[in-house]
Design a protein around this motif. Structure first.
Motif, PDB file in Angstrom:
ATOM      1  N   TYR A 147       0.786  -1.018   0.282  1.00  0.00           N
ATOM      2  CA  TYR A 147      -0.157  -0.122  -0.091  1.00  0.00           C
ATOM      3  C   TYR A 147       0.960   1.313  -0.449  1.00  0.00           C
ATOM      4  O   TYR A 147       0.414   2.324  -0.468  1.00  0.00           O
ATOM      5  CB  TYR A 147      -1.022   0.054   1.246  1.00  0.00           C
ATOM      6  CG  TYR A 147      -1.773   1.505   0.905  1.00  0.00           C
ATOM      7  CD1 TYR A 147      -2.265   1.652   0.676  1.00  0.00           C
ATOM      8  CD2 TYR A 147      -1.886   1.832   2.446  1.00  0.00           C
ATOM      9  CE1 TYR A 147      -3.636   2.817   0.973  1.00  0.00           C
ATOM     10  CE2 TYR A 147      -2.689   3.282   2.855  1.00  0.00           C
ATOM     11  CZ  TYR A 147      -2.775   3.419   1.927  1.00  0.00           C
ATOM     12  OH  TYR A 147      -4.237   5.053   2.355  1.00  0.00           O
ATOM     13  N   GLN A 148       1.733   0.954   0.948  1.00  0.00           N
ATOM     14  CA  GLN A 148       2.295   2.397   0.572  1.00  0.00           C
ATOM     15  C   GLN A 148       3.632   2.479  -0.554  1.00  0.00           C
ATOM     16  O   GLN A 148       3.754   3.755  -1.143  1.00  0.00           O
ATOM     17  CB  GLN A 148       3.205   2.170   2.040  1.00  0.00           C
ATOM     18  CG  GLN A 148       3.397   2.428   3.424  1.00  0.00           C
ATOM     19  CD  GLN A 148       4.609   1.961   4.469  1.00  0.00           C
ATOM     20  OE1 GLN A 148       5.334   1.798   4.123  1.00  0.00           O
ATOM     21  NE2 GLN A 148       4.039   1.869   5.719  1.00  0.00           N
ATOM     22  N   MET A 149       4.112   1.418  -0.814  1.00  0.00           N
ATOM     23  CA  MET A 149       4.468   1.457  -2.026  1.00  0.00           C
ATOM     24  C   MET A 149       3.996   2.223  -3.546  1.00  0.00           C
ATOM     25  O   MET A 149       4.325   2.887  -4.677  1.00  0.00           O
ATOM     26  CB  MET A 149       5.184   0.174  -3.297  1.00  0.00           C
ATOM     27  CG  MET A 149       6.219  -1.093  -2.202  1.00  0.00           C
ATOM     28  SD  MET A 149       6.913  -1.872  -1.808  1.00  0.00           S
ATOM     29  CE  MET A 149       6.821  -1.591  -3.949  1.00  0.00           C
ATOM     30  N   TYR A 150       2.535   1.714  -3.925  1.00  0.00           N
ATOM     31  CA  TYR A 150       1.327   2.125  -4.276  1.00  0.00           C
ATOM     32  C   TYR A 150       1.247   3.757  -4.514  1.00  0.00           C
ATOM     33  O   TYR A 150       0.891   4.221  -5.366  1.00  0.00           O
ATOM     34  CB  TYR A 150      -0.276   1.837  -4.513  1.00  0.00           C
ATOM     35  CG  TYR A 150      -1.046   2.196  -4.690  1.00  0.00           C
ATOM     36  CD1 TYR A 150      -1.878   1.410  -5.691  1.00  0.00           C
ATOM     37  CD2 TYR A 150      -2.009   2.657  -3.741  1.00  0.00           C
ATOM     38  CE1 TYR A 150      -3.061   2.353  -6.808  1.00  0.00           C
ATOM     39  CE2 TYR A 150      -3.279   3.242  -5.032  1.00  0.00           C
ATOM     40  CZ  TYR A 150      -3.737   3.479  -6.077  1.00  0.00           C
ATOM     41  OH  TYR A 150      -4.195   2.822  -6.846  1.00  0.00           O
ATOM     42  N   LEU A 188       4.300   9.893  -7.394  1.00  0.00           N
ATOM     43  CA  LEU A 188       5.409   9.920  -8.388  1.00  0.00           C
ATOM     44  C   LEU A 188       4.883  10.140  -9.604  1.00  0.00           C
ATOM     45  O   LEU A 188       5.484  10.789 -10.709  1.00  0.00           O
ATOM     46  CB  LEU A 188       6.477   8.839  -8.279  1.00  0.00           C
ATOM     47  CG  LEU A 188       8.226   9.074  -9.492  1.00  0.00           C
ATOM     48  CD1 LEU A 188       8.085  10.270  -8.881  1.00  0.00           C
ATOM     49  CD2 LEU A 188       8.425   7.863  -9.493  1.00  0.00           C
ATOM     50  N   ALA A 189       3.747   9.395  -9.352  1.00  0.00           N
ATOM     51  CA  ALA A 189       3.254   8.870 -11.604  1.00  0.00           C
ATOM     52  C   ALA A 189       2.550  10.807 -11.858  1.00  0.00           C
ATOM     53  O   ALA A 189       2.607  11.525 -12.833  1.00  0.00           O
ATOM     54  CB  ALA A 189       2.167   8.636 -11.420  1.00  0.00           C
ATOM     55  N   GLU A 190       2.141  11.667 -11.036  1.00  0.00           N
ATOM     56  CA  GLU A 190       1.487  12.378 -10.644  1.00  0.00           C
ATOM     57  C   GLU A 190       2.392  13.391 -10.652  1.00  0.00           C
ATOM     58  O   GLU A 190       1.987  14.902 -11.240  1.00  0.00           O
ATOM     59  CB  GLU A 190       0.108  12.996  -9.401  1.00  0.00           C
ATOM     60  CG  GLU A 190      -0.698  12.072  -9.341  1.00  0.00           C
ATOM     61  CD  GLU A 190      -1.465  11.783  -8.388  1.00  0.00           C
ATOM     62  OE1 GLU A 190      -1.104  12.746  -7.538  1.00  0.00           O
ATOM     63  OE2 GLU A 190      -3.069  11.636  -8.023  1.00  0.00           O
ATOM     64  N   GLN A 191       3.493  13.576 -10.386  1.00  0.00           N
ATOM     65  CA  GLN A 191       4.433  14.768 -10.100  1.00  0.00           C
ATOM     66  C   GLN A 191       5.280  14.810 -11.496  1.00  0.00           C
ATOM     67  O   GLN A 191       5.501  15.642 -11.396  1.00  0.00           O
ATOM     68  CB  GLN A 191       5.767  13.890  -9.311  1.00  0.00           C
ATOM     69  CG  GLN A 191       5.245  14.430  -7.706  1.00  0.00           C
ATOM     70  CD  GLN A 191       5.539  14.231  -6.978  1.00  0.00           C
ATOM     71  OE1 GLN A 191       7.466  13.370  -6.979  1.00  0.00           O
ATOM     72  NE2 GLN A 191       5.484  14.021  -5.518  1.00  0.00           N
ATOM     73  N   GLY A 229       3.287   4.868 -13.204  1.00  0.00           N
ATOM     74  CA  GLY A 229       2.557   4.512 -13.389  1.00  0.00           C
ATOM     75  C   GLY A 229       2.299   3.137 -13.728  1.00  0.00           C
ATOM     76  O   GLY A 229       1.109   2.646 -13.177  1.00  0.00           O
ATOM     77  N   THR A 230       2.863   2.537 -14.108  1.00  0.00           N
ATOM     78  CA  THR A 230       2.824   1.241 -14.742  1.00  0.00           C
ATOM     79  C   THR A 230       2.402   0.644 -13.193  1.00  0.00           C
ATOM     80  O   THR A 230       2.267  -0.618 -13.272  1.00  0.00           O
ATOM     81  CB  THR A 230       3.937   1.289 -16.001  1.00  0.00           C
ATOM     82  OG1 THR A 230       3.508   2.079 -17.173  1.00  0.00           O
ATOM     83  CG2 THR A 230       3.579  -0.508 -16.078  1.00  0.00           C
ATOM     84  N   ALA A 231       4.206   0.741 -12.823  1.00  0.00           N
ATOM     85  CA  ALA A 231       4.062   0.011 -11.389  1.00  0.00           C
ATOM     86  C   ALA A 231       3.141   0.271 -10.335  1.00  0.00           C
ATOM     87  O   ALA A 231       2.246  -0.251  -9.417  1.00  0.00           O
ATOM     88  CB  ALA A 231       5.414   1.001 -10.709  1.00  0.00           C
ATOM     89  N   ALA A 232       2.280   2.123 -10.441  1.00  0.00           N
ATOM     90  CA  ALA A 232       1.183   1.529  -9.034  1.00  0.00           C
ATOM     91  C   ALA A 232       0.312   1.267  -9.846  1.00  0.00           C
ATOM     92  O   ALA A 232      -1.089   0.219  -9.338  1.00  0.00           O
ATOM     93  CB  ALA A 232       0.740   2.972  -9.386  1.00  0.00           C
ATOM     94  N   THR A 233       0.349   1.010 -11.215  1.00  0.00           N
ATOM     95  CA  THR A 233      -1.913  -0.113 -12.183  1.00  0.00           C
ATOM     96  C   THR A 233      -0.855  -1.680 -11.309  1.00  0.00           C
ATOM     97  O   THR A 233      -2.058  -2.456 -10.965  1.00  0.00           O
ATOM     98  CB  THR A 233      -1.058   0.171 -13.369  1.00  0.00           C
ATOM     99  OG1 THR A 233      -1.412   1.414 -14.014  1.00  0.00           O
ATOM    100  CG2 THR A 233      -2.424  -0.573 -13.537  1.00  0.00           C
ATOM    101  N   LEU A 234       0.705  -2.322 -11.488  1.00  0.00           N
ATOM    102  CA  LEU A 234       0.095  -3.772 -11.278  1.00  0.00           C
ATOM    103  C   LEU A 234       0.403  -3.675  -9.577  1.00  0.00           C
ATOM    104  O   LEU A 234      -0.280  -4.805  -9.370  1.00  0.00           O
ATOM    105  CB  LEU A 234       1.583  -3.870 -11.364  1.00  0.00           C
ATOM    106  CG  LEU A 234       2.566  -4.122 -12.732  1.00  0.00           C
ATOM    107  CD1 LEU A 234       3.669  -4.071 -13.041  1.00  0.00           C
ATOM    108  CD2 LEU A 234       1.613  -5.130 -13.503  1.00  0.00           C
ATOM    109  N   ILE A 235       1.010  -2.767  -9.558  1.00  0.00           N
ATOM    110  CA  ILE A 235       0.488  -3.165  -6.680  1.00  0.00           C
ATOM    111  C   ILE A 235      -0.346  -2.840  -6.907  1.00  0.00           C
ATOM    112  O   ILE A 235      -1.436  -3.734  -5.917  1.00  0.00           O
ATOM    113  CB  ILE A 235       1.386  -1.413  -6.963  1.00  0.00           C
ATOM    114  CG1 ILE A 235       2.703  -1.918  -7.338  1.00  0.00           C
ATOM    115  CG2 ILE A 235       1.180  -1.995  -5.236  1.00  0.00           C
ATOM    116  CD1 ILE A 235       4.177  -1.091  -6.381  1.00  0.00           C
ATOM    117  N   GLY A 236      -1.276  -1.553  -7.311  1.00  0.00           N
ATOM    118  CA  GLY A 236      -2.702  -1.399  -7.511  1.00  0.00           C
ATOM    119  C   GLY A 236      -3.724  -2.466  -7.889  1.00  0.00           C
ATOM    120  O   GLY A 236      -5.072  -3.078  -7.207  1.00  0.00           O
TER     121      GLY A 236
END
Length: 541
Positions: free
Chosen positions: A14-17, A23-26, A37-44
């Motif tokens: 959750y913290q990594m997400y 970071l994707a928004e920045q 964003g791709t990493a957040a997608t996989l973690i999510g």
């Protein structure tokens, strides 16, 4: 104990997400933002699969638990809409990896939520492989037509080539025959063979005789040279065409009882082997066909974005004039042109030039033309020689002057009503008069503190040969009249030639005014040159 470690792992995810999402928004629209964003997608996606019942409220704070439970509930809501992994993966990629202001975002979102698309089956490797196999089985007739056309053009079978020319000539003479050909194909290509298969005809036996003389058709093909068309087609494809077996969808009848006493199982096995051979050859041809289609798309893109995209402006300009002239000829003189005769002569001339015997005459004509052309003087050698690919025509002039605009900005200065010395305020495109809403609200106008930070609109550039080439408008009265401004708001001093426009303090209650402003207009020319060549965008967008 196992539940405790699982909850800890989920908390770390959750913290990594959150870190990846922030970071994707920045770095929105950049490579780093796309990766985050791709990493957040996989973690999510992994967090969405976690059951909310696995969480322990003792291990998390209320805020963290609410976030995780909301993610789980959103996953359950999305499950009814897009239950497939790929669909939900695309939804999260659209959310995290595509910038919000990207023009493709709305198009992709519309495609993902299209009801007609969602009615169709989801992406499946199994369905793709099955469809490819079934398509390969049924493409035998198409490849027979493809190689048959190659044989006709290359004069491999002169009888078929001459027959095709006769049919082409008849079509040019009587265009309504185009409607008859499909009917004739259905009649003699489908119905009659089907009837003959169901009710075989009796064939009388012929006594074989020796071949006498030389056939006229064999004379056309009695040549060792190859057609110029075969140089444009892969030789491997044309040579292997004669080895193509009969398609697995052939209508030839097979006997169920072997006349030589062989068992029926052996006949079935041979038929199965022939079917598998046809399948493999069709798959190879389909693979080569897709390669040819991709090469065709590449050639079309090269024509669109390079030849017709003004990469070589002389060539594209010449092409523009030629197409424009052709349109004028067809529109205004088309009714006086014998189109049938032109198409007939063009078709016959084209196929005659494709005959192998014409190849040596074309080569001889090309050599004689090169011999008669005077050779230019040799150029001095260069260190890094490059291939000359530009289209040279001295009658086409493309040296156009760039577009020109004027960028204006107002220099604001202020002073207290109790002082006499003016001080710099800022550069802005707002004239900032006494009735300006921004000024009445007590806010500063949008602008910059340094004149070097004033830039033209995107796509335009200042002339870099001159630094700070800003012109002062020394006629503010004309500016007020041209812009339709209220002259009662400004005061122009007669003894000033620097273009300042002062606030008119006569009709203003001086007790309410703390600062007085003056402004003058600065202008500078900017230019727009030719933009880079247009590049290909994402397919389908």
């Amino acid at each position: 104990m196992e539940t405790k470690y699982r909850d800890k792992a989920v908390l770390v995810l959750y913290q990594m997400y959150n870190a990846s999402n922030s970071l994707a928004e920045q770095h929105d629209g950049k490579n780093r933002g796309m990766a985050a964003g791709t990493a957040a997608t996989l973690i999510g996606k992994g967090l969405d699969r976690v059951n909310r019942g696995r969480f322990s409220s003792d291990e998390f704070s209320n805020e963290e638990l609410d976030h995780i439970l909301s993610m789980a509930s959103s996953a359950e809501e999305n499950k009814s809409q897009t239950s497939h992994f790929v669909d939900s993966m695309l939804e999260k990629l659209l959310k995290h990896a595509i910038p919000i202001d990207a023009p493709e975002r709305e198009i992709l979102a519309k495609k993902l939520r299209d009801t007609e698309r969602n009615k169709k089956p989801n992406l499946s490797i199994k369905i793709i492989a099955s469809n490819f196999k079934q398509l390969s089985k049924r493409m035998g007739g198409f490849f027979d037509i493809q190689y048959g056309l190659i044989r006709i053009v290359t004069w491999k079978q002169p009888s078929k080539t001459l027959s095709a020319l006769v049919v082409y000539t008849a079509t040019c003479m009587w265009p309504h025959l185009v409607l008859v050909y499909p009917l004739l194909f259905m009649l003699f290509g489908i119905l009659v063979p089907g009837y003959v298969h169901r009710h075989p005809m009796r064939h009388s036996e012929f006594i074989p005789v020796k071949k006498r003389g030389q056939s006229l058709l064999s004379f056309f093909n009695d040549v060792e040279d190859e057609s110029i068309v075969e140089e444009l087609v892969d030789p491997e494809d044309t040579d292997s065409e004669s080895l193509r077996p009969v398609s697995s969808t052939s209508t030839e009848s097979t006997t169920t009882i072997s006349p030589d006493g062989e068992p029926i199982e052996k006949k079935d096995k041979m038929k199965h082997v022939k079917s598998q051979m046809a399948l493999l050859i069709n798959m190879r041809d389909l693979q080569n066909l897709t390669t040819d289609v991709l090469k065709g798309f590449e050639a079309a893109d090269k024509f669109q974005y390079e030849t017709a995209g003004f990469k070589d402006e002389r060539l594209s300009t010449f092409l523009f004039y030629m197409v424009l002239a052709a349109c004028g000829v067809v529109l205004f003189l088309g009714q006086f042109i014998p189109w049938r005769l032109l198409f007939i002569q063009g078709g016959w001339a084209g196929l005659i030039l494709c005959h192998p015997r014409s190849k040596k005459y074309i080569a001889a004509l090309s050599l004689s033309r090169q011999a008669n052309t005077p050779s230019p003087p040799p150029l001095p050698p260069r260190k890094n020689p490059k291939k000359l690919t530009t289209f040279e025509r001295s009658d086409i002039i493309i040296d156009e002057s760039p577009e020109e605009r004027v960028v204006e900005v107002f220099e604001l200065q202020m002073k207290s009503v109790l002082k006499t010395q003016w001080s710099f305020y800022r550069y802005t495109n707002n004239i900032f008069d006494c009735k300006n809403t921004t000024r009445l609200a007590g806010k500063r106008p949008k602008g910059v503190e340094n004149l070097a930070k004033v830039y033209p609109v995107p796509g335009w550039k200042f002339d870099l040969g001159y630094a700070n080439k800003w012109h002062i408008d020394t006629n503010p009265t004309e500016l007020i009249n041209d812009r339709g401004l209220d002259p009662e708001l400004f005061h122009i001093k007669d003894d000033s030639d620097e273009g300042w426009m002062y606030d008119n303090m006569d009709d203003v209650d001086k007790l309410e005014i703390v600062y007085e402003f003056r402004r003058r207009r600065l202008s500078r020319e900017c230019f727009r040159y030719a933009r880079p060549v247009k590049t290909k965008s994402v397919s389908g967008l």
